[in-house]
Design an enzyme around this catalytic site. Structure first.
Site, PDB file in Angstrom:
ATOM      1  N   ASP A  92       0.823  -1.202   0.000  1.00 47.97           N
ATOM      2  CA  ASP A  92       0.000   0.000   0.000  1.00 47.97           C
ATOM      3  C   ASP A  92       0.864   1.262   0.000  1.00 47.97           C
ATOM      4  O   ASP A  92       0.493   2.266  -0.593  1.00 47.97           O
ATOM      5  CB  ASP A  92      -0.941   0.012   1.209  1.00 47.97           C
ATOM      6  CG  ASP A  92      -1.731   1.305   1.294  1.00 47.97           C
ATOM      7  OD1 ASP A  92      -2.464   1.599   0.332  1.00 47.97           O
ATOM      8  OD2 ASP A  92      -1.605   2.014   2.301  1.00 47.97           O
ATOM      9  N   ARG A  98       2.193   8.176  -9.101  1.00 46.59           N
ATOM     10  CA  ARG A  98       2.922   9.391  -9.487  1.00 46.59           C
ATOM     11  C   ARG A  98       3.889   9.103 -10.627  1.00 46.59           C
ATOM     12  O   ARG A  98       3.998   9.879 -11.585  1.00 46.59           O
ATOM     13  CB  ARG A  98       3.658   9.986  -8.287  1.00 46.59           C
ATOM     14  CG  ARG A  98       2.749  10.759  -7.345  1.00 46.59           C
ATOM     15  CD  ARG A  98       3.511  11.470  -6.241  1.00 46.59           C
ATOM     16  NE  ARG A  98       4.093  10.566  -5.259  1.00 46.59           N
ATOM     17  CZ  ARG A  98       3.416   9.980  -4.273  1.00 46.59           C
ATOM     18  NH1 ARG A  98       2.132  10.200  -4.142  1.00 46.59           N
ATOM     19  NH2 ARG A  98       4.020   9.177  -3.430  1.00 46.59           N
ATOM     20  N   SER A 154      -4.851  11.113  -9.272  1.00 45.27           N
ATOM     21  CA  SER A 154      -6.088  11.873  -9.410  1.00 45.27           C
ATOM     22  C   SER A 154      -6.565  12.267  -8.021  1.00 45.27           C
ATOM     23  O   SER A 154      -6.206  11.614  -7.032  1.00 45.27           O
ATOM     24  CB  SER A 154      -7.168  11.030 -10.100  1.00 45.27           C
ATOM     25  OG  SER A 154      -7.616   9.994  -9.243  1.00 45.27           O
ATOM     26  N   ASP A 211      -7.304   6.566  -1.309  1.00 44.61           N
ATOM     27  CA  ASP A 211      -6.141   6.009  -0.614  1.00 44.61           C
ATOM     28  C   ASP A 211      -6.105   6.453   0.843  1.00 44.61           C
ATOM     29  O   ASP A 211      -5.908   5.632   1.745  1.00 44.61           O
ATOM     30  CB  ASP A 211      -4.857   6.420  -1.335  1.00 44.61           C
ATOM     31  CG  ASP A 211      -3.635   5.770  -0.718  1.00 44.61           C
ATOM     32  OD1 ASP A 211      -3.612   4.534  -0.579  1.00 44.61           O
ATOM     33  OD2 ASP A 211      -2.686   6.505  -0.359  1.00 44.61           O
ATOM     34  N   ASP A 222      -6.597   4.027   4.061  1.00 44.54           N
ATOM     35  CA  ASP A 222      -5.531   3.977   5.068  1.00 44.54           C
ATOM     36  C   ASP A 222      -6.103   4.114   6.475  1.00 44.54           C
ATOM     37  O   ASP A 222      -5.692   3.415   7.403  1.00 44.54           O
ATOM     38  CB  ASP A 222      -4.502   5.091   4.833  1.00 44.54           C
ATOM     39  CG  ASP A 222      -3.608   4.839   3.643  1.00 44.54           C
ATOM     40  OD1 ASP A 222      -3.626   3.735   3.080  1.00 44.54           O
ATOM     41  OD2 ASP A 222      -2.880   5.792   3.263  1.00 44.54           O
TER      42      ASP A 222
END
Length: 176
Positions: A34, A42, A48, A55, A59
């Site tokens: 992750d 990137r 985006s 994300d 997390d």
């Protein structure tokens, strides 16, 4: 999303069962994967705003499951200190993330502090693996205490930095 599902399932099944070492090893693999997805996005030019939001949200869910599973493990052992320290580490860790997000929503930057997510995960996973490998439970208690204190310090650091930035912005708006 699949990695988060594995982390959540493993943390909420393995930890309450007392399978600290195998659970941590599985979680560590997926947490490491992750940590690379943002870098990969990137590098490939596929970032985006939706991806960043997703994300960050996933997390927080994964982190909550890790600390939640350990809270259940401590509760089943009747270890109220462990429950309290783990809940404190969970809540304060979430507030660390919130302070940064809220600051950014106000146009400030709050990427400061001694307890970023990576550091918190390393501490909790290493301590959990060590206890799962046979070290005394006090290792995990100390880790949770350190995480709670370090997270609280980070929250205060971020609050001070953002306050300074926002006060400076207010003063700049008042100048002719």
């Amino acid at each position: 999303m699949a990695g988060t599902a594995v982390v959540v399932t493993t943390a909420l099944v393995a930890y309450p069962q007392g399978w600290l070492l195998p659970g941590t090893l599985i979680i560590a693999v997926f947490v490491l994967a992750d940590s690379m997805d943002g870098t990969m996005a990137r590098l490939s030019g596929t970032t985006s705003p939706w991806g960043a939001f997703l994300d960050s949200t996933l997390d927080r869910i994964a982190d909550a499951a890790i600390f939640g599973g350990l809270t259940v493990w401590f509760a089943q052992r009747g270890d109220l200190l462990g429950v309290a320290l783990t809940l404190a580490a969970l809540v304060l860790g979430q507030v660390v993330s919130y302070t940064r997000a809220r600051a950014e929503g106000l146009g400030a930057q709050a990427a400061v502090g001694i307890a970023e997510r990576t550091e918190r995960l390393i501490v909790v996973l290493v301590a959990t693996a060590l206890v799962g490998g046979g070290l005394p439970v006090e290792v995990l208690l100390v880790a949770m205490g350190v995480l709670a204190v370090a997270s609280a310090v980070t929250v205060v650091q971020r609050m001070l930095v953002v306050r300074s930035q926002l006060r400076g912005e207010s003063a700049a708006r008042l100048e002719p």
